[in-house]
Design a protein around this motif. Sequence first.
Motif, mmCIF file in Angstrom:
data_model
loop_
_atom_site.group_PDB
_atom_site.id
_atom_site.type_symbol
_atom_site.label_atom_id
_atom_site.label_comp_id
_atom_site.label_asym_id
_atom_site.label_seq_id
_atom_site.Cartn_x
_atom_site.Cartn_y
_atom_site.Cartn_z
ATOM 1 N N HIS A 129 0.805 -1.216 0.000
ATOM 2 C CA HIS A 129 0.000 0.000 0.000
ATOM 3 C C HIS A 129 0.849 1.283 0.000
ATOM 4 O O HIS A 129 1.620 1.516 -0.917
ATOM 5 C CB HIS A 129 -0.975 -0.044 1.189
ATOM 6 C CG HIS A 129 -1.977 1.063 1.180
ATOM 7 N ND1 HIS A 129 -2.850 1.260 0.143
ATOM 8 C CD2 HIS A 129 -2.244 2.063 2.070
ATOM 9 C CE1 HIS A 129 -3.595 2.322 0.392
ATOM 10 N NE2 HIS A 129 -3.241 2.834 1.551
ATOM 11 N N HIS A 140 -5.291 0.202 3.015
ATOM 12 C CA HIS A 140 -5.442 1.469 3.743
ATOM 13 C C HIS A 140 -5.848 1.188 5.191
ATOM 14 O O HIS A 140 -6.681 0.340 5.458
ATOM 15 C CB HIS A 140 -6.471 2.356 3.044
ATOM 16 C CG HIS A 140 -6.512 3.736 3.617
ATOM 17 N ND1 HIS A 140 -5.432 4.599 3.544
ATOM 18 C CD2 HIS A 140 -7.480 4.395 4.313
ATOM 19 C CE1 HIS A 140 -5.757 5.733 4.151
ATOM 20 N NE2 HIS A 140 -6.974 5.639 4.629
ATOM 21 N N GLU A 141 -5.263 1.956 6.101
ATOM 22 C CA GLU A 141 -5.344 1.625 7.525
ATOM 23 C C GLU A 141 -6.743 1.714 8.133
ATOM 24 O O GLU A 141 -6.996 1.127 9.171
ATOM 25 C CB GLU A 141 -4.366 2.509 8.317
ATOM 26 C CG GLU A 141 -4.699 4.006 8.371
ATOM 27 C CD GLU A 141 -4.188 4.791 7.169
ATOM 28 O OE1 GLU A 141 -3.662 4.174 6.226
ATOM 29 O OE2 GLU A 141 -4.343 6.027 7.177
ATOM 30 N N TYR A 164 -6.182 4.441 -5.487
ATOM 31 C CA TYR A 164 -4.912 4.848 -6.071
ATOM 32 C C TYR A 164 -5.113 4.810 -7.579
ATOM 33 O O TYR A 164 -5.637 3.814 -8.096
ATOM 34 C CB TYR A 164 -3.785 3.873 -5.735
ATOM 35 C CG TYR A 164 -3.125 4.040 -4.367
ATOM 36 C CD1 TYR A 164 -3.599 4.935 -3.415
ATOM 37 C CD2 TYR A 164 -2.008 3.277 -4.044
ATOM 38 C CE1 TYR A 164 -2.983 5.059 -2.184
ATOM 39 C CE2 TYR A 164 -1.386 3.400 -2.811
ATOM 40 C CZ TYR A 164 -1.875 4.285 -1.880
ATOM 41 O OH TYR A 164 -1.251 4.402 -0.658
ATOM 42 N N GLU A 198 -9.188 2.743 -0.218
ATOM 43 C CA GLU A 198 -8.714 4.015 -0.751
ATOM 44 C C GLU A 198 -8.442 3.830 -2.246
ATOM 45 O O GLU A 198 -8.050 2.746 -2.667
ATOM 46 C CB GLU A 198 -7.421 4.400 -0.030
ATOM 47 C CG GLU A 198 -6.812 5.704 -0.482
ATOM 48 C CD GLU A 198 -5.510 6.016 0.259
ATOM 49 O OE1 GLU A 198 -4.951 5.108 0.901
ATOM 50 O OE2 GLU A 198 -5.065 7.171 0.194
HETATM 51 ZN ZN ZN Z 1 -3.770 4.665 2.465
#
Ligand code: ZN
Length: 243
Positions: free
Chosen positions: A101, A200-201, A156, A154
């Motif tokens: 990530h 993503h966290e 990208y 998320e």
């Molecule tokens: Zn992220």
Amino acid sequence: MSIRVTVWHEYRHEKTNPVVAKLYPQGIHEAIAGHLRKNKVFNVSTATLDEPQAGLTDEKLANTDVLTWWGHTAHGDVPDAVVDRVCERVTQHGMGLLVLHSGHFSKVFKKLMGTSCDLKWREDPTEREILWVTRPGHPIVQGIDDHFILDHEEMYGEFFDIPEPETVYLISSFSGGEVFRSGCTWTRGAGKIVYFRPGHETFPTYYDANVLKVIENAVKWAAPTGENVLKFGNRKRGWVEKT
Ligand code: ZN
């Protein structure tokens, strides 16, 4: 033969963001390590940024076959000496590296790639990601159907400023319309490098069975085989086998 894998994690979001702390009470590294420990082929340990030398001493790296890397908010806090040591371990000694990530912006990955490693991104809880297998039969996507879906991730998006990968094993499409090369591999010197996008966290991505399967496969694939021993230096004439 067992594969010694070190799961490295920045481990900062869990200490400051209650959403992340609730999702990953032991940290993202333990979610990944916990899965890998179920497979006896792996000898798993973890290392985190706030340990001395970021947890990556010479001794630790000398005893690591594959290093996995998750970082985001504190890339700059990783000491340059540690970055150099990790990169040397990859290029000169064949340690495998799995970058996860937001690790795309880590000093380690940028140094090994030699490009900005920048990309487009959007954090939107309604974003849905579909990851499509683009190299069926590749060991990293073994056991994965022709695609899998992450309901929340998320985004990208391309352009992802990386050197041309040797293999692109996954491409993502997002509900917002963007696409992204989510699974890529490179060789640098003696070492194999894998990039794997999701994670993503604030999303439970590291509990997803397909994501964990790809990580497990990638660690196995990146492990040194002992065949990539680099030899350099002066070579005398007369070495040719006599017939
Ligand atoms: Zn992220």
